[in-house]
Design an enzyme around this catalytic site. Structure first.
Site, mmCIF file in Angstrom:
data_model
loop_
_atom_site.group_PDB
_atom_site.id
_atom_site.type_symbol
_atom_site.label_atom_id
_atom_site.label_comp_id
_atom_site.label_asym_id
_atom_site.label_seq_id
_atom_site.Cartn_x
_atom_site.Cartn_y
_atom_site.Cartn_z
ATOM 1 N N CYS A 369 -51.699 97.754 -18.811
ATOM 2 C CA CYS A 369 -51.795 96.621 -19.761
ATOM 3 C C CYS A 369 -50.690 96.678 -20.805
ATOM 4 O O CYS A 369 -50.895 96.175 -21.925
ATOM 5 C CB CYS A 369 -53.142 96.576 -20.470
ATOM 6 S SG CYS A 369 -54.518 96.317 -19.387
ATOM 7 N N ASN A 370 -49.582 97.314 -20.495
ATOM 8 C CA ASN A 370 -48.512 97.441 -21.489
ATOM 9 C C ASN A 370 -47.196 97.010 -20.826
ATOM 10 O O ASN A 370 -46.356 97.846 -20.474
ATOM 11 C CB ASN A 370 -48.443 98.897 -21.971
ATOM 12 C CG ASN A 370 -47.532 99.059 -23.182
ATOM 13 O OD1 ASN A 370 -46.545 98.335 -23.318
ATOM 14 N ND2 ASN A 370 -47.837 100.005 -24.038
#
Ligand SMILES: Cc1ncc(COP(=O)(O)O)c(C=O)c1O
Length: 434
Positions: A369-370
């Protein structure tokens, strides 16, 4: 007794299920593990106490209210925040805490939202409401070591309420970004959101020394249980600037249908829509007390020792492994992203995950999620990326379109219960990748 010996005893006392199930758990950045005494105590309490919906005056209701207020107080103590300056808003998780800002921060034309490229998507998502309100959104780039040299050039004077948001610890690379950025941004008139979700479980955060305006966290990342509770810790002068778009059960002092009026309660309750996860509150208190008894500085020292062991194990594999981000212990936490290299190319992370699962080694694969840290780590430029996710997205199609280069990584993260034998299991696994 040496700290490491203490932690070995803790492992057999509180986390025996790891060895019973032969699990090498290396996903603490995903979730911490609960100590078994916490859930045993919780089961006893739930079967012997009557907790009711708060917001009322009955005994069971007041028991829940008391647990909530104690959880707020312990949370403030945990981050050394003066209750005269700060308050705690309970949310479902760190994402829910950030979402309060997405819905309530007074972005306007002339506002600036400054984000580090290293941010969880739950923070990146702030850019949508900010832009909709007319704010300029800017990203501070990352260097090859996945750090940002300085945010100073991005702190241009703003003509409307503005926000800087960064993670105290990267959930991708483990980098600790400088907490000095908080005061630096505040001096330029910005409010600061410090995403502490990955940092706070294993590092001391002191809000008296680092007076961030907003701090987001999830409790399960600190002590594993309960899930479904997080907090936005907020400076009272900053919360006074938030403009709620919504009122709900639990958030109003008074509402009238015929007069079309709704007056919010004072304090954190104004942001706690509906019924808070009240049954979780006693366990939040127990979890914080458990961490306090272990002492966060000793947890930090143990995690440093385990991170160093993990980096040594990866280093031992020479050019058969690439580590993304810092390879040393300077200003970092216990999260390491890497790929396995064979024939000069990164082995698809899904293949490594597959073998890890078969051997009960719990690591995580993907970009966590980055996307900003991932794009920098894998050197994916904007134009190639845009060309490659134009059609339906799948990881394998994306990788093929980019000529087979890395599009994700593996992530190992260590915590309170990690022992060197868990890291040995990962090392042995990586050697065996054909
Ligand atoms: C740095 C960081 N921020 C935010 C989040 C989101 O946390 P949650 O999924 O608990 O809302 C995570 C979760 O991994 C994280 O590591």
């Amino acid at each position: 007794m040496r700290a490491t010996a203490d932690f070995a005893a803790l492992r057999s006392r509180e986390f025996a299920r790891l060895d019973r199930t032969r699990t090498a758990y290396l996903d603490y950045a995903g979730a911490a593990l609960y100590p078994e005494s916490l859930v045993r105590h919780e089961a006893r309490r739930l079967s012997s106490t009557v907790f009711g919906n708060p917001h009322s005056e009955s005994g069971p209701s007041l028991a829940s209210t008391a647990a909530m207020e104690r959880a707020r107080q312990l949370t403030l103590e945990f981050v050394n925040a003066d209750p005269g300056d700060y308050e705690v808003i309970f949310t479902a998780n760190a994402t829910g805490a950030i979402r309060i800002l997405a819905e309530s921060f007074p972005f306007a034309r002339g506002s600036r939202l400054v984000l580090t490229s290293d941010n969880h998507n739950s923070v990146n998502g702030l850019r949508t409401p900010a832009r909709r309100a007319g704010a300029t959104v800017e990203y501070v780039p990352l260097a090859a070591d996945l750090r940002s040299a300085s945010i100073e050039p991005w702190l241009r004077t703003a003509r409307a309420p503005s926000l800087v948001a960064f993670p105290a610890q990267s959930n991708f690379s483990g980098v600790h970004h400088p907490l000095a950025w908080v005061a630096e941004a505040q001096r330029r008139g910005y409010r600061v959101l410090l995403d502490a979700a990955a940092y706070i479980p294993t590092s001391r955060l002191d809000l008296t020394a680092t007076p961030a305006d907003f701090v987001a966290l999830s409790y399960y990342k600190i002590f594993g249980y309960p899930t479904g509770v997080g907090a936005l810790i907020v400076r009272k002068d900053a919360s006074a600037t938030l403009a709620r778009q919504y009122f709900a059960g639990g958030t109003v002092q008074f509402a009238s249908v015929q007069n079309d009026v709704a007056r919010l309660v004072d304090g954190p309750g104004a942001f706690e829509d509906g019924t808070v996860n009240f049954l979780a509150m006693p366990a939040v208190c127990d979890g914080l007390c458990w961490i306090n008894r272990l002492v966060i500085d000793r947890i930090a020292a143990h995690v440093r020792a385990m991170t160093s062991t993990l980096l040594d194990a990866l280093r031992d594999l020479g050019d058969r492994v690439i580590v993304y981000g810092p390879r040393d212990m300077h200003e970092r936490g216990g999260v390491v992203a890497f790929n396995v290299i064979r024939g000069g190319r990164a082995v698809p992370y899904e293949d490594v995950e597959h073998l890890a699962r078969a051997r009960s080694v719990s690591i995580r694969g993907g970009c966590f999620c980055n996307p900003g840290a991932a794009e920098r780590a894998f050197d994916i430029d904007a134009a190639s990326a845009a060309a490659c996710y134009r059609d339906d997205f799948s990881v394998s199609r994306f990788r093929r379109c980019l000529g087979g280069s890395a599009v994700g990584a593996l992530r190992a993260s260590v915590g309170v219960a990690t022992e060197p034998r868990d890291i040995d299991r990962l090392h042995d696994l990586l050697i065996d990748i054909p």
